[in-house]
Structure formats: structure tokens, C-alpha cells
Design a protein around this motif. Sequence first.
Motif, PDB file in Angstrom:
ATOM      1  N   PRO A 193       0.735  -1.192   0.196  1.00 12.17           N
ATOM      2  CA  PRO A 193      -0.082  -0.043  -0.053  1.00 12.17           C
ATOM      3  C   PRO A 193       0.849   1.276  -0.060  1.00 12.17           C
ATOM      4  CG  PRO A 193      -0.873  -1.673   1.578  1.00 12.17           C
ATOM      5  CD  PRO A 193       0.298  -2.089   1.033  1.00 12.17           C
ATOM      6  N   GLN A 208      -6.328   5.519 -10.444  1.00  6.30           N
ATOM      7  CA  GLN A 208      -6.027   6.748  -9.628  1.00  6.30           C
ATOM      8  C   GLN A 208      -6.866   6.780  -8.295  1.00  6.30           C
ATOM      9  OE1 GLN A 208      -6.642   9.990 -12.317  1.00  6.30           O
ATOM     10  NE2 GLN A 208      -5.300   9.244 -13.740  1.00  6.30           N
ATOM     11  N   ASN A 209      -6.175   7.209  -7.304  1.00  2.00           N
ATOM     12  CA  ASN A 209      -6.816   7.328  -6.055  1.00  2.00           C
ATOM     13  C   ASN A 209      -8.151   8.290  -6.231  1.00  2.00           C
ATOM     14  OD1 ASN A 209      -5.666   5.318  -4.624  1.00  2.00           O
ATOM     15  ND2 ASN A 209      -4.010   6.628  -3.692  1.00  2.00           N
ATOM     16  N   ALA A 210      -7.580   9.288  -6.970  1.00  3.93           N
ATOM     17  CA  ALA A 210      -8.581  10.722  -6.777  1.00  3.93           C
ATOM     18  C   ALA A 210      -9.643  10.264  -7.344  1.00  3.93           C
ATOM     19  CB  ALA A 210      -7.483  11.868  -7.604  1.00  3.93           C
ATOM     20  N   ASP A 211      -9.815   9.598  -8.589  1.00  2.00           N
ATOM     21  CA  ASP A 211     -11.125   9.438  -9.253  1.00  2.00           C
ATOM     22  C   ASP A 211     -11.495   7.858  -9.578  1.00  2.00           C
ATOM     23  OD1 ASP A 211      -9.367   8.937 -11.090  1.00  2.00           O
ATOM     24  OD2 ASP A 211      -9.808  10.894 -12.407  1.00  2.00           O
ATOM     25  N   ALA A 212     -10.709   7.169  -9.226  1.00  2.00           N
ATOM     26  CA  ALA A 212     -10.995   5.555  -9.582  1.00  2.00           C
ATOM     27  C   ALA A 212     -11.164   5.419 -11.005  1.00  2.00           C
ATOM     28  CB  ALA A 212     -12.130   5.345  -8.657  1.00  2.00           C
ATOM     29  N   TYR A 232       2.503   6.698  -5.911  1.00  2.46           N
ATOM     30  CA  TYR A 232       2.135   7.081  -6.955  1.00  2.46           C
ATOM     31  C   TYR A 232       0.449   7.441  -7.158  1.00  2.46           C
ATOM     32  CZ  TYR A 232       6.427   4.839  -8.144  1.00  2.46           C
ATOM     33  OH  TYR A 232       8.027   4.922  -8.612  1.00  2.46           O
ATOM     34  N   GLY A 233       0.053   7.486  -5.971  1.00  2.00           N
ATOM     35  CA  GLY A 233      -1.480   7.803  -5.909  1.00  2.00           C
ATOM     36  C   GLY A 233      -2.193   6.747  -6.529  1.00  2.00           C
ATOM     37  N   ILE A 234      -2.125   5.722  -6.694  1.00  2.00           N
ATOM     38  CA  ILE A 234      -2.967   4.609  -7.272  1.00  2.00           C
ATOM     39  C   ILE A 234      -3.221   3.382  -6.381  1.00  2.00           C
ATOM     40  CG2 ILE A 234      -2.028   5.191  -9.657  1.00  2.00           C
ATOM     41  CD1 ILE A 234      -0.352   2.429  -9.361  1.00  2.00           C
ATOM     42  N   ARG A 235      -4.308   3.018  -6.702  1.00  2.00           N
ATOM     43  CA  ARG A 235      -4.309   1.502  -6.026  1.00  2.00           C
ATOM     44  C   ARG A 235      -4.518   0.391  -7.017  1.00  2.00           C
ATOM     45  NH1 ARG A 235      -8.752   4.637  -5.258  1.00  2.00           N
ATOM     46  NH2 ARG A 235     -10.753   3.615  -5.791  1.00  2.00           N
ATOM     47  N   LEU A 274       2.211   1.748  -3.500  1.00  2.00           N
ATOM     48  CA  LEU A 274       1.268   2.442  -4.320  1.00  2.00           C
ATOM     49  C   LEU A 274       0.714   3.888  -4.174  1.00  2.00           C
ATOM     50  CD1 LEU A 274      -0.966  -0.839  -4.458  1.00  2.00           C
ATOM     51  CD2 LEU A 274       0.514  -0.131  -6.233  1.00  2.00           C
ATOM     52  N   ASP A 275       0.648   4.229  -2.783  1.00  2.00           N
ATOM     53  CA  ASP A 275       0.222   5.527  -2.371  1.00  2.00           C
ATOM     54  C   ASP A 275       1.187   6.534  -3.010  1.00  2.00           C
ATOM     55  OD1 ASP A 275      -1.908   4.842  -1.089  1.00  2.00           O
ATOM     56  OD2 ASP A 275      -1.090   4.899   1.028  1.00  2.00           O
TER      57      ASP A 275
END
Length: 135
Positions: free
Chosen positions: A44, A112-116, A50-53, A47-48
Amino acid sequence: MQMEMQITVRSTEIDGNGHVNNAKYLEYLEWARQEWNTEVGLTPEALDQYGIRLVTVNININYKKEARQGQKLAIMTKVEKVGRSSFALSQKIHNEAGELVAEAVTTRVAVQNADAKSCAIPDELKEKFVIQVGG
């Protein structure tokens, strides 16, 4: 590189037919994917940065043989295919006798974490597991 995880079938995983409930196999595969993530460095925290999951978008599973309480199972996980924003993991579950119990292909997508929304897997992360393809 192939990663292997060992489990023992517990009584709570058995259905009315006396074998592992089909839904439990999905849990076994998830446990193995989490181990694989850790093994290749897709934590985690990584991945964080890079702001992704990573999300699972598809699982195709074939059940081959019953597994019963107390049996030891080995779950093998390796990369089968890598794309721009997704990759597929091949996962196989064998019993103590080496018999194939179930096999699956799981597709995961970077979002992207911000907007999936799906996004390219950063090269630095891809390098952590892309060497497994064909290995």
C-alpha cells in the motif's frame, strides 16, 4: 518468479456437501494475491507514492477437485500477462498429493486514488513484477 502460499482447510470453510465452499476459493486466491503483492513490493505504501491502487476487475476460476477439512493446499501465483494499465495473474491451487484443485486467472487494473479511473502502471512499479512473465 512464482510465489507459493500454504494453507490448511478449516472447518468453517466447509459447506453442506462436506467440501470447501466455492466462495472460499476466492478468499484463498485473495490471500495469495496479498502475499504476492508484498513479495514483489506492491505494498500500500508503494502504491500510495504514485497515488494509485490495484483493483480486481475479473476472476475466471475453474474448480477441478474437492478439497476437504484438514487438507493442506498450496496456492501458486505468478504474472501471466502485463498491459498498460492492467495485468493478469495465474493462480493454481494444489492439494498435498499435487493434484490440481482449482485454477484461476485474475485481472487487476491500476486506478487513480483521486477519481478511480484506470491509469498506466508506473514503470517503476511494473519493474517489480514484469520480470516474472514467462518465468
